[in-house]
Design a protein around this motif. Structure first.
Motif, mmCIF file in Angstrom:
data_model
loop_
_atom_site.group_PDB
_atom_site.id
_atom_site.type_symbol
_atom_site.label_atom_id
_atom_site.label_comp_id
_atom_site.label_asym_id
_atom_site.label_seq_id
_atom_site.Cartn_x
_atom_site.Cartn_y
_atom_site.Cartn_z
ATOM 1 N N SER A 49 15.478 -7.493 3.901
ATOM 2 C CA SER A 49 14.341 -7.443 2.977
ATOM 3 C C SER A 49 13.742 -6.039 2.978
ATOM 4 C CB SER A 49 13.280 -8.473 3.380
ATOM 5 O OG SER A 49 12.716 -8.131 4.642
ATOM 6 N N LEU A 50 12.904 -5.759 1.999
ATOM 7 C CA LEU A 50 12.253 -4.456 1.897
ATOM 8 C C LEU A 50 10.855 -4.485 2.483
ATOM 9 C CD1 LEU A 50 13.183 -3.417 -1.761
ATOM 10 C CD2 LEU A 50 14.178 -2.543 0.360
ATOM 11 N N MET A 51 10.512 -3.449 3.258
ATOM 12 C CA MET A 51 9.116 -3.244 3.650
ATOM 13 C C MET A 51 8.356 -2.893 2.387
ATOM 14 S SD MET A 51 8.845 -0.768 6.916
ATOM 15 C CE MET A 51 9.580 -1.263 8.426
ATOM 16 N N LYS A 52 7.119 -3.322 2.298
ATOM 17 C CA LYS A 52 6.292 -3.017 1.128
ATOM 18 C C LYS A 52 4.982 -2.401 1.589
ATOM 19 C CE LYS A 52 8.906 -5.646 -1.707
ATOM 20 N NZ LYS A 52 9.167 -5.699 -3.096
ATOM 21 N N GLY A 53 4.342 -1.658 0.701
ATOM 22 C CA GLY A 53 3.024 -1.125 1.002
ATOM 23 C C GLY A 53 2.842 0.297 0.497
ATOM 24 N N ARG A 54 1.586 0.687 0.447
ATOM 25 C CA ARG A 54 1.222 2.008 -0.062
ATOM 26 C C ARG A 54 0.272 2.678 0.915
ATOM 27 N NH1 ARG A 54 -1.699 3.533 -5.750
ATOM 28 N NH2 ARG A 54 -3.387 2.324 -4.861
ATOM 29 N N ALA A 55 0.630 3.879 1.335
ATOM 30 C CA ALA A 55 -0.197 4.643 2.270
ATOM 31 C C ALA A 55 -1.539 4.960 1.622
ATOM 32 C CB ALA A 55 0.510 5.923 2.680
ATOM 33 N N GLY A 56 -2.597 4.784 2.390
ATOM 34 C CA GLY A 56 -3.944 5.012 1.877
ATOM 35 C C GLY A 56 -4.538 3.764 1.245
ATOM 36 N N ASP A 57 -3.722 2.732 1.102
ATOM 37 C CA ASP A 57 -4.183 1.463 0.522
ATOM 38 C C ASP A 57 -4.023 0.378 1.588
ATOM 39 O OD1 ASP A 57 -4.915 -0.603 -1.147
ATOM 40 O OD2 ASP A 57 -3.130 -0.518 -2.405
ATOM 41 N N ASP A 58 -2.863 -0.253 1.662
ATOM 42 C CA ASP A 58 -2.651 -1.304 2.659
ATOM 43 C C ASP A 58 -1.856 -0.830 3.881
ATOM 44 O OD1 ASP A 58 -0.464 -1.067 0.994
ATOM 45 O OD2 ASP A 58 -0.158 -3.197 0.721
ATOM 46 N N LEU A 59 -1.515 0.456 3.925
ATOM 47 C CA LEU A 59 -0.883 1.055 5.105
ATOM 48 C C LEU A 59 -1.650 2.302 5.515
ATOM 49 C CD1 LEU A 59 2.909 1.077 4.088
ATOM 50 C CD2 LEU A 59 1.744 -0.605 5.523
ATOM 51 N N ASP A 60 -1.849 2.482 6.819
ATOM 52 C CA ASP A 60 -2.439 3.741 7.281
ATOM 53 C C ASP A 60 -1.311 4.743 7.548
ATOM 54 O OD1 ASP A 60 -1.402 3.264 9.900
ATOM 55 O OD2 ASP A 60 -3.306 2.434 10.614
#
Length: 156
Positions: A49-60
């Motif tokens: 599967s793919l990791m998901k997320g956006r730095a500055g939003d739901d990822l630090d």
């Protein structure tokens, strides 16, 4: 470094995810002359599967850095699957690291260090660190990081 890259992968007990199939019309790798080019790789988990997320939003920044390391593991898997061996690689030449992030996130180089540190661990500091760019952008499927790279091959 006297240890081969494949031996270093074993020594570091790295778990490689499955190599992803191409997501479009392109080759995962291409050898031209004495260089191995690897298409952009994403954040594939061990289960595929793919990791998901956006730095500055739901990822630090630290979570995004771990995602960049995961891209490195994915790239190693892709090289082994489509090229055969990490031991044919002499050095990392060029890395383009792309970070899925908010407009105000500015730690792109820090994030891509997750990939670069892994390459230095596998290929040694001299051969595992090449030239690099780290930029922010929107990425497909909301993956946190995508990286493409170019490697120099040993002369046979």
């Amino acid at each position: 470094m006297n240890t081969s890259p494949s031996k270093r992968v074993e020594e570091l007990e790295l778990q490689l995810p499955p190599a992803p199939p191409p997501a479009g019309v392109y080759r995962p790798i291409l050898v031209v002359d004495n260089f191995l080019y690897v298409s952009g790789q994403g954040t594939v988990n061990l289960d595929g599967s793919l990791m998901k997320g956006r730095a500055g939003d739901d990822l630090d920044a630290d979570q995004a850095k771990l995602a960049a390391r995961q891209v490195g593991l994915t790239m190693l898997s892709t090289i082994i699957t489509h090229f055969g061996s990490l031991d044919k690689i002499k050095r990392v030449v060029k890395v383009l690291g792309m970070v899925n992030c908010t407009p105000d996130f500015g730690k792109h180089p820090y994030v891509i260090n997750g990939f670069s540190e892994l390459m230095a661990d596998v290929f040694g500091e001299e051969n595992g660190i090449g030239v690099r760019s780290a930029v922010g952008m929107m990425l497909p499927e909301n993956i946190p990081v995508e990286i493409e790279a170019m490697f120099e091959l040993h002369q046979d």
